[in-house]
Design an enzyme around this catalytic site. Structure first.
Site, PDB file in Angstrom:
ATOM      1  N   HIS A 150       0.841  -1.192   0.000  1.00 15.22           N
ATOM      2  CA  HIS A 150       0.000   0.000   0.000  1.00 15.22           C
ATOM      3  C   HIS A 150       0.879   1.247   0.000  1.00 15.22           C
ATOM      4  CE1 HIS A 150      -3.248  -2.753   1.208  1.00 15.22           C
ATOM      5  NE2 HIS A 150      -4.055  -1.829   0.758  1.00 15.22           N
TER       6      HIS A 150
ATOM      7  N   LYS B 275      -0.809   4.975   4.408  1.00 10.30           N
ATOM      8  CA  LYS B 275      -1.799   4.092   5.025  1.00 10.30           C
ATOM      9  C   LYS B 275      -1.546   4.001   6.528  1.00 10.30           C
ATOM     10  CE  LYS B 275      -3.994  -0.462   4.625  1.00 10.30           C
ATOM     11  NZ  LYS B 275      -5.337   0.132   4.691  1.00 10.30           N
TER      12      LYS B 275
END
Length: 267
Positions: free
Chosen positions: A156, A160
């Site tokens: 990610h 995040k």
């Protein structure tokens, strides 16, 4: 389901929230009742989402929005810090929560299910609304029956907030349900750098990669004698989650109790 479903969106000015607002405004079976964000200025929600004016002004009070607009469903893409409180508030007002935010503990889910049951409404907590990601999880759960040696790598962006991702945790839970706990690797292995083998879950490892320029990918790798099996899903943009959110908003109207995992909404 009869009539138009009234939808409130929490976290509406965020990147996922704006996509939800667009999706709702584009579907004649849905009506945007409220758009809420704590940091938002009073701007038309349609304009905020890059569309034309829709007549719904952004609000910074979820409770006030629920009280005044009486939506059928709340879609929440906020933060782990606020999502549990938002979900309880929605249930208190008889609004069905559809939650894409992570940060729930197993105890939270049990409590929220009880609250939904008492209120006679349905709810959904979904770590991932991508239909492709759900299929990836289902395939991984099936593979675990035959190839129990497995590791998960999830990728990610560097902003995040949680690690590992909710998607990887849900994948791990589904895998664990189909295999006995098997501690993998050399029993005498030592980490020369702490954490280099990843997070431990039911005998296997989850690795979280966080880098700028990455959106969302996950790979589940199974190993066996002389072979590996890799099941990978890649998301490239947030719009890819919207068909799943749309389906969840409509199906949650027919459920009672809190459902954990979007896979339960896919026949």
């Amino acid at each position: 389901m009869n009539g138009t479903i009234k939808v409130a969106v929490a976290g509406a000015s965020g990147r996922m929230g704006r996509e939800v607002v667009k999706m709702v405004l584009d579907d004649p079976e849905l009506r945007l009742a409220a758009a809420v964000d704590n940091s938002s200025n009073p701007i038309d929600a349609g304009m905020m989402a890059g569309m034309g004016p829709c007549g719904v002004m952004m609000s910074n009070s979820l409770e006030q929005a629920l009280l005044e607009t009486k939506p059928d469903v709340l879609v929440d893409f906020t933060t782990p810090k606020s999502v549990v409180g938002n979900t309880k508030l929605a249930i208190q007002y008889g609004v069905r929560p559809v939650i894409g935010t992570t940060g729930f503990t197993p105890a939270d889910i049990v409590e929220l299910d009880k609250l939904c049951q008492e209120a006679g409404i349905g709810g959904l907590i979904a770590p991932n609304f991508s239909i492709g990601a759900i299929l990836m999880m289902k395939f991984a759960a099936q593979a675990a029956k035959y190839m129990p040696h497995v590791e998960i790598i999830e990728f990610h962006g560097d902003q995040k907030l949680d690690a590992p991702s909710g998607t990887s945790v849900k994948t791990a839970e589904l895998i664990a349900a189909n295999r006995r706990e098997l501690r993998q690797g050399n029993p005498e292995e030592e980490e020369t750098i702490e954490g280099s083998r990843g997070g431990y879950y039911n005998g296997f490892r989850i690795h979280s990669v966080r880098l700028p320029g990455v959106f969302a990918q996950q790979e589940v790798i199974f190993g066996g004698h002389g072979q590996t099996l890799k099941i990978r899903h890649d998301s490239y943009e947030r719009a890819g989650y919207m068909p799943g959110v749309n389906l969840a908003v409509k199906k949650v109207m027919t459920y009672q109790g809190m459902v954990y995992g979007f896979e339960h909404f896919i026949d």
